[in-house]
Design an enzyme around this catalytic site. Structure first.
Site, PDB file in Angstrom:
ATOM      1  N   GLU A  31       0.833  -1.216   0.000  1.00  0.00           N
ATOM      2  CA  GLU A  31       0.000   0.000   0.000  1.00  0.00           C
ATOM      3  C   GLU A  31       0.861   1.256   0.000  1.00  0.00           C
ATOM      4  O   GLU A  31       0.563   2.225  -0.699  1.00  0.00           O
ATOM      5  CB  GLU A  31      -0.946   0.017   1.213  1.00  0.00           C
ATOM      6  CG  GLU A  31      -2.120  -0.939   1.092  1.00  0.00           C
ATOM      7  CD  GLU A  31      -3.047  -0.590  -0.064  1.00  0.00           C
ATOM      8  OE1 GLU A  31      -3.083   0.575  -0.482  1.00  0.00           O
ATOM      9  OE2 GLU A  31      -3.724  -1.501  -0.565  1.00  0.00           O
ATOM     10  N   TYR A 114      -6.812   5.881   5.037  1.00  0.00           N
ATOM     11  CA  TYR A 114      -6.960   4.957   3.909  1.00  0.00           C
ATOM     12  C   TYR A 114      -6.108   3.694   4.117  1.00  0.00           C
ATOM     13  O   TYR A 114      -6.597   2.566   4.012  1.00  0.00           O
ATOM     14  CB  TYR A 114      -6.556   5.636   2.578  1.00  0.00           C
ATOM     15  CG  TYR A 114      -6.307   4.595   1.514  1.00  0.00           C
ATOM     16  CD1 TYR A 114      -7.372   3.996   0.859  1.00  0.00           C
ATOM     17  CD2 TYR A 114      -5.015   4.140   1.232  1.00  0.00           C
ATOM     18  CE1 TYR A 114      -7.166   2.990  -0.066  1.00  0.00           C
ATOM     19  CE2 TYR A 114      -4.790   3.134   0.317  1.00  0.00           C
ATOM     20  CZ  TYR A 114      -5.873   2.564  -0.328  1.00  0.00           C
ATOM     21  OH  TYR A 114      -5.666   1.551  -1.234  1.00  0.00           O
ATOM     22  N   ASP A 132      -9.820   5.830  -1.290  1.00  0.00           N
ATOM     23  CA  ASP A 132      -8.780   6.590  -1.988  1.00  0.00           C
ATOM     24  C   ASP A 132      -9.396   7.197  -3.246  1.00  0.00           C
ATOM     25  O   ASP A 132     -10.619   7.187  -3.428  1.00  0.00           O
ATOM     26  CB  ASP A 132      -7.572   5.688  -2.325  1.00  0.00           C
ATOM     27  CG  ASP A 132      -7.920   4.640  -3.354  1.00  0.00           C
ATOM     28  OD1 ASP A 132      -9.126   4.470  -3.658  1.00  0.00           O
ATOM     29  OD2 ASP A 132      -7.005   3.996  -3.885  1.00  0.00           O
TER      30      ASP A 132
END
Ligand code: SF4
Length: 333
Positions: A31, A114, A132
């Site tokens: 991520e 997020y 996002d």
């Protein structure tokens, strides 16, 4: 909608290395790497990073210079530094185990709402949305939501709305939206609505106004910075220096640069120097735009400042991390 999305994901999901065994560490690394960066670019970096630093403990102990070298070319280097800081924090506060509580995850350096949602949903199966740009785009089209997606309030509302409908397979749901946003409901160009599993319920598609969404206010202009980069060669070694006291790209190495360069003034000090003008370049960051003129200078000696050093091309590529804004000039040497 949820069911259609999950069915589509089962058939069309992208095969990504962190999806094979989605440990919290693997999801976290992926991520962070994927922020502002294309997945195709991330893949080789991810493999190399996980081979060298397979655990949180390895990351916590990795020397910063080596970490930045592993990250070299990915950009946004503070991401790597924050990850190391967070890994050290996990070692001391959570005995090396990635926390599974939302507030604990959010307390780690470099992890925002997020990323916390993505890790907790994908690695722990906890019902958190991960909102996002992809999610905002897909669902503002899907719901014909007129709110400005640049606003924090819109993100919060979208998160709340999604968390009311999350299925048990929450990790798959979140990843399905990521994939749908990347491959079907795309950001640039016309979305491929006829291939979309949500088309029969998508408000914007049904009302033929897909191109009106998402709504977004104009972002402020980038700060423009002008500089002249000096590629100074002395007996096949090149002058570099470490960036200190500057938030952007701090700790990385760069070629010397000045606001304005006068070849005649340089020649007065170093009369035997050879100076050639080289190709100018523009480098764009999120909030800045650098206009970079360039001179190649070859001389017999140079008076180095305290923070400058002379290194060979080999040392430069093996030992020192140089951001792309400067490494693009290597081909001029
Ligand atoms: S139907 Fe089109 S606009 Fe609607 S979610 Fe799918 S791709 Fe996006």
């Amino acid at each position: 909608m949820v069911e259609e999305l999950l069915k589509w994901y089962a058939l069309h999901r992208r095969m990504l290395p962190w999806r094979t065994n989605p440990t919290p560490y693997a999801v976290w690394v992926s991520e962070i790497m994927c922020q502002q960066t294309r997945i195709e670019t991330v893949l080789p970096y991810y493999e190399r990073f996980m081979n060298r630093l397979p655990t949180i403990a390895d990351l916590a102990q990795c020397p910063e210079e080596e970490l930045l070298k592993l990250w070299e070319g990915l950009g946004y280097y503070s991401r790597a530094r924050h990850m190391k800081e967070a890994a050290m924090d996990i070692m001391s506060r959570f005995a090396g185990s990635f926390p599974s509580d939302f507030d604990d995850v959010l307390s780690l350096k470099g992890i925002g709402v997020y990323t916390a949602g993505a890790i907790l949903s994908i690695a722990f199966g906890k019902k958190y949305a991960a909102v996002d740009g992809n999610v905002l785009r897909v669902f503002s089209r899907f719901w014909m939501d007129d709110h400005d997606i640049a606003s924090e309030e819109t993100k919060k509302n979208m998160k709340y709305r999604l968390e009311q409908i999350l299925p048990d397979a929450v990790g798959d749901f979140n990843q399905a939206i990521m994939d749908l946003g990347a491959t079907i409901c795309i950001p640039n160009g016309i979305p491929l609505c006829e291939k979309c599993p949500l088309s029969s319920e998508c408000q914007a598609y049904q009302n033929s106004c897909v191109s009106d969404y998402p709504r977004k206010s104009k972002t402020s202009a980038k700060k423009e910075i002008y500089m002249t980069v000096l590629l100074i060669e002395v007996h096949q070694r090149y002058v570099i220096r470490k960036r200190e006291d500057q938030t952007l790209l701090k700790g990385l190495y760069e070629f010397v640069h000045v606001d304005e360069f006068s070849p005649s003034a340089f020649l007065e000090k170093y009369p035997s120097a050879k100076i050639e003008r080289r190709t100018s370049r523009v480098h764009i960051f999120t909030h800045q735009k650098w206009y970079m003129d360039c001179y190649y200078i070859c001389c017999d000696h140079i008076d180095l400042k305290d923070n400058e050093k002379l290194v060979s091309k080999e040392e430069l590529s093996e030992k020192y991390s140089m951001p792309k804004a400067f490494s693009r000039f290597l081909k001029e040497l």
